[in-house]
Design a protein around this motif. Sequence first.
Motif, PDB file in Angstrom:
ATOM      1  N   MET A  36      96.151  17.263  59.627  1.00  0.00           N
ATOM      2  CA  MET A  36      97.496  17.836  59.561  1.00  0.00           C
ATOM      3  C   MET A  36      97.481  19.357  59.650  1.00  0.00           C
ATOM      4  N   ALA A  37      96.318  19.944  59.852  1.00  0.00           N
ATOM      5  CA  ALA A  37      96.203  21.402  59.803  1.00  0.00           C
ATOM      6  C   ALA A  37      97.130  22.096  60.791  1.00  0.00           C
ATOM      7  N   ASN A  38      97.266  21.542  61.977  1.00  0.00           N
ATOM      8  CA  ASN A  38      98.097  22.161  63.007  1.00  0.00           C
ATOM      9  C   ASN A  38      99.538  21.671  62.987  1.00  0.00           C
ATOM     10  N   ASP A  39      99.869  20.880  61.985  1.00  0.00           N
ATOM     11  CA  ASP A  39     101.238  20.374  61.846  1.00  0.00           C
ATOM     12  C   ASP A  39     101.784  20.721  60.461  1.00  0.00           C
ATOM     13  N   GLY A  40     101.671  21.997  60.107  1.00  0.00           N
ATOM     14  CA  GLY A  40     102.231  22.456  58.842  1.00  0.00           C
ATOM     15  C   GLY A  40     101.309  22.340  57.653  1.00  0.00           C
ATOM     16  N   GLY A  41     100.084  21.839  57.864  1.00  0.00           N
ATOM     17  CA  GLY A  41      99.129  21.746  56.778  1.00  0.00           C
ATOM     18  C   GLY A  41      99.437  20.641  55.794  1.00  0.00           C
ATOM     19  N   ALA A  42      98.549  20.454  54.813  1.00  0.00           N
ATOM     20  CA  ALA A  42      98.705  19.353  53.861  1.00  0.00           C
ATOM     21  C   ALA A  42      98.201  19.769  52.493  1.00  0.00           C
ATOM     22  N   GLN A  43      98.706  19.077  51.485  1.00  0.00           N
ATOM     23  CA  GLN A  43      98.228  19.303  50.128  1.00  0.00           C
ATOM     24  C   GLN A  43      97.814  17.978  49.502  1.00  0.00           C
ATOM     25  N   LEU A  44      96.753  18.062  48.702  1.00  0.00           N
ATOM     26  CA  LEU A  44      96.263  16.903  47.972  1.00  0.00           C
ATOM     27  C   LEU A  44      96.540  17.129  46.500  1.00  0.00           C
ATOM     28  N   VAL A  45      97.283  16.230  45.888  1.00  0.00           N
ATOM     29  CA  VAL A  45      97.644  16.328  44.483  1.00  0.00           C
ATOM     30  C   VAL A  45      96.681  15.500  43.651  1.00  0.00           C
ATOM     31  N   VAL A  46      96.091  16.136  42.635  1.00  0.00           N
ATOM     32  CA  VAL A  46      95.266  15.433  41.662  1.00  0.00           C
ATOM     33  C   VAL A  46      96.138  15.175  40.443  1.00  0.00           C
ATOM     34  N   PRO A  47      96.555  13.932  40.201  1.00  0.00           N
ATOM     35  CA  PRO A  47      97.513  13.637  39.129  1.00  0.00           C
ATOM     36  C   PRO A  47      96.820  13.583  37.769  1.00  0.00           C
ATOM     37  N   PRO A  48      97.573  13.441  36.684  1.00  0.00           N
ATOM     38  CA  PRO A  48      96.959  13.339  35.358  1.00  0.00           C
ATOM     39  C   PRO A  48      95.904  12.236  35.290  1.00  0.00           C
ATOM     40  N   GLN A  70      97.308  18.860  38.796  1.00  0.00           N
ATOM     41  CA  GLN A  70      98.438  18.784  37.882  1.00  0.00           C
ATOM     42  C   GLN A  70      98.039  19.002  36.419  1.00  0.00           C
ATOM     43  N   LYS A  71      98.995  19.416  35.622  1.00  0.00           N
ATOM     44  CA  LYS A  71      98.809  19.473  34.180  1.00  0.00           C
ATOM     45  C   LYS A  71      98.447  18.070  33.678  1.00  0.00           C
ATOM     46  N   GLY A  72      97.426  18.002  32.854  1.00  0.00           N
ATOM     47  CA  GLY A  72      96.948  16.709  32.371  1.00  0.00           C
ATOM     48  C   GLY A  72      95.863  16.108  33.231  1.00  0.00           C
ATOM     49  N   ALA A  73      95.574  16.751  34.380  1.00  0.00           N
ATOM     50  CA  ALA A  73      94.493  16.288  35.265  1.00  0.00           C
ATOM     51  C   ALA A  73      93.241  17.108  35.006  1.00  0.00           C
ATOM     52  N   THR A  74      92.091  16.438  34.968  1.00  0.00           N
ATOM     53  CA  THR A  74      90.805  17.116  34.837  1.00  0.00           C
ATOM     54  C   THR A  74      89.861  16.596  35.909  1.00  0.00           C
ATOM     55  N   ILE A  75      89.376  17.517  36.745  1.00  0.00           N
ATOM     56  CA  ILE A  75      88.301  17.180  37.672  1.00  0.00           C
ATOM     57  C   ILE A  75      86.997  17.351  36.916  1.00  0.00           C
ATOM     58  N   ILE A 102      93.758  26.721  46.077  1.00  0.00           N
ATOM     59  CA  ILE A 102      93.346  25.863  44.966  1.00  0.00           C
ATOM     60  C   ILE A 102      94.186  26.280  43.780  1.00  0.00           C
ATOM     61  N   THR A 103      95.094  25.419  43.348  1.00  0.00           N
ATOM     62  CA  THR A 103      96.039  25.821  42.315  1.00  0.00           C
ATOM     63  C   THR A 103      96.482  24.606  41.505  1.00  0.00           C
ATOM     64  N   GLY A 104      97.445  24.813  40.641  1.00  0.00           N
ATOM     65  CA  GLY A 104      97.965  23.734  39.809  1.00  0.00           C
ATOM     66  C   GLY A 104      98.970  24.279  38.818  1.00  0.00           C
ATOM     67  N   ASN A 105      99.387  23.429  37.906  1.00  0.00           N
ATOM     68  CA  ASN A 105     100.205  23.892  36.773  1.00  0.00           C
ATOM     69  C   ASN A 105      99.376  23.704  35.508  1.00  0.00           C
ATOM     70  N   ASN A 106      98.244  24.423  35.514  1.00  0.00           N
ATOM     71  CA  ASN A 106      97.260  24.449  34.425  1.00  0.00           C
ATOM     72  C   ASN A 106      96.460  23.152  34.325  1.00  0.00           C
ATOM     73  N   GLY A 107      96.132  22.570  35.468  1.00  0.00           N
ATOM     74  CA  GLY A 107      95.127  21.514  35.476  1.00  0.00           C
ATOM     75  C   GLY A 107      93.755  22.105  35.217  1.00  0.00           C
ATOM     76  N   THR A 108      92.743  21.247  35.055  1.00  0.00           N
ATOM     77  CA  THR A 108      91.431  21.686  34.579  1.00  0.00           C
ATOM     78  C   THR A 108      90.318  21.207  35.505  1.00  0.00           C
ATOM     79  N   ILE A 109      89.297  22.058  35.652  1.00  0.00           N
ATOM     80  CA  ILE A 109      88.030  21.656  36.258  1.00  0.00           C
ATOM     81  C   ILE A 109      86.967  21.817  35.182  1.00  0.00           C
ATOM     82  N   ASN A 110      86.316  20.731  34.834  1.00  0.00           N
ATOM     83  CA  ASN A 110      85.295  20.728  33.783  1.00  0.00           C
ATOM     84  C   ASN A 110      83.930  20.513  34.429  1.00  0.00           C
ATOM     85  N   GLY A 111      83.070  21.527  34.329  1.00  0.00           N
ATOM     86  CA  GLY A 111      81.765  21.448  34.970  1.00  0.00           C
ATOM     87  C   GLY A 111      80.738  20.625  34.229  1.00  0.00           C
TER      88      GLY A 111
END
Length: 471
Positions: free
Chosen positions: A76-88, A107-112, A156-165
């Motif tokens: 979808m890169a050449n058609d307006g791009g795309a976003q992937l949502v990681v839900p809670p 998303q808030k409540g989601a942890t990768i 790479i953004t969110g509404n205070n979602g988390t990445i835990n290493g």
Amino acid sequence: MQMIRLVFGIIVLLAIFRFPAIESRSHHGLAKAGIQFSALNCRKHSAVLTDFGGVGDGKTSNTKAFKNAISKLSQMANDGGAQLVVPPGKWLTGSFNLTSHFTLFIQKGATILASQDESEWPVVSSLPSYGKGRDGTGNGRFNALISGSNLTDVVITGNNGTINGQGQYWWDKFKKKEFKVTRPYLIELLFSENIQISNITLIDSPSWNIHPVYCKNVIVKSITILAPVTVPNTDGINPDSCTNTLIEDCYIVSGDDCIAVKSGWDQYGIKFGMPTQHLSIRRLTCISPKSAGVALGSEMSGGIKDVRIEDVTLLNTESSIRIKTAAGRGGCVEDIFARRITMKTMKYVFWMSGNYDQHPDEGYDPKALPVVTNINFRDMTAENVTQSARLDGIDKDPFTGICISNVTIALTEKPKKLQWNCTNVAGVTSRVTPEPCSLLPESKASGKAADCKFPSDLIPIESVVLKKCSV
């Protein structure tokens, strides 16, 4: 009837192959929830990780789900791009690569959750400006958890979602010196441009947290980074051979430098020749008892130029802005400007080290001397300080053009007897207490003329206005 049969056939095929639907933002169910965020660009298409078989139980590996989702969304890169949502949920995964014109929204409540299974972390070659890995004895390094190369327009953004290493596994093994290659970082983007990393929390990285390298036009904004203060190399944000970068409104607790500005290591960095330049750091809060708020180096062989640092709060931090270099580095640290720094509980306020003698191998040239000049600090206050300054230039290669003005330092109950320890440095000071060393005499200018410089213009990235987007 033919149209009905055609539509029915498509539905059957989708069901058979479980091919996830990629919907327009305006029609995706999540858009109704009205989650708003700011980004360099909004996307026309949106999908959720569960569309690709993601399972958020904290146990099931989602590495294939992430890779499949990004592979599909890249179309979808050449058609307006795309976003992937990681839900809670808790989304366990190994390393995966991003694509251009793409948003990863946590998303808030989601942890990768970063996998502790090394087989889910590909080993890649060392960075060309470093020549070898920074850990172990080998030349390779584990790929970052979230990575990408030669990309443009990545958020790479969110509404205070988390990445835990989940770093404990890596810290224990590193402490035992069991790694032959370098530990993975959480986010690393290479040779890319127009990058935004914002509004997420990073916890317990195996090593560095955010590492843009060979990039331009980078925004790192409203990030919280948390690591044990006892674990080495958990640097917060490391802009490395990058041009036009803005870091703002970040809160970092680290066992190493909160921000470490770099540009390559010894002969490899000299040959690669890509500086970090036009960097703005503002509104940073840092806690790091064993390292600096902002470090310049020690790997700075490509040069570090035009860095502006302002409105920074340092709490229980070893030093404020530290310059680290050595004979063999080459390169330069020049045109550095800092103002409005507030410090509480510091070992050193000012620290410059010309003897940071860590080298990638024996092939470096000890005659490759760095140039450190035009370093400006102004409008700073500090409390509970052990030593005001430790400034060590290099013999026959002094650090010059140092300017310090309007600085008040209050000492701890048991301070060092020698407050300003200076060798091989030159410059001036104005309205600084305690009284500086003789190598930094009082400026002959008076009033505002004695204030150290700070640029009145903006670097281009500071003028970028983010768009209002939604999922």
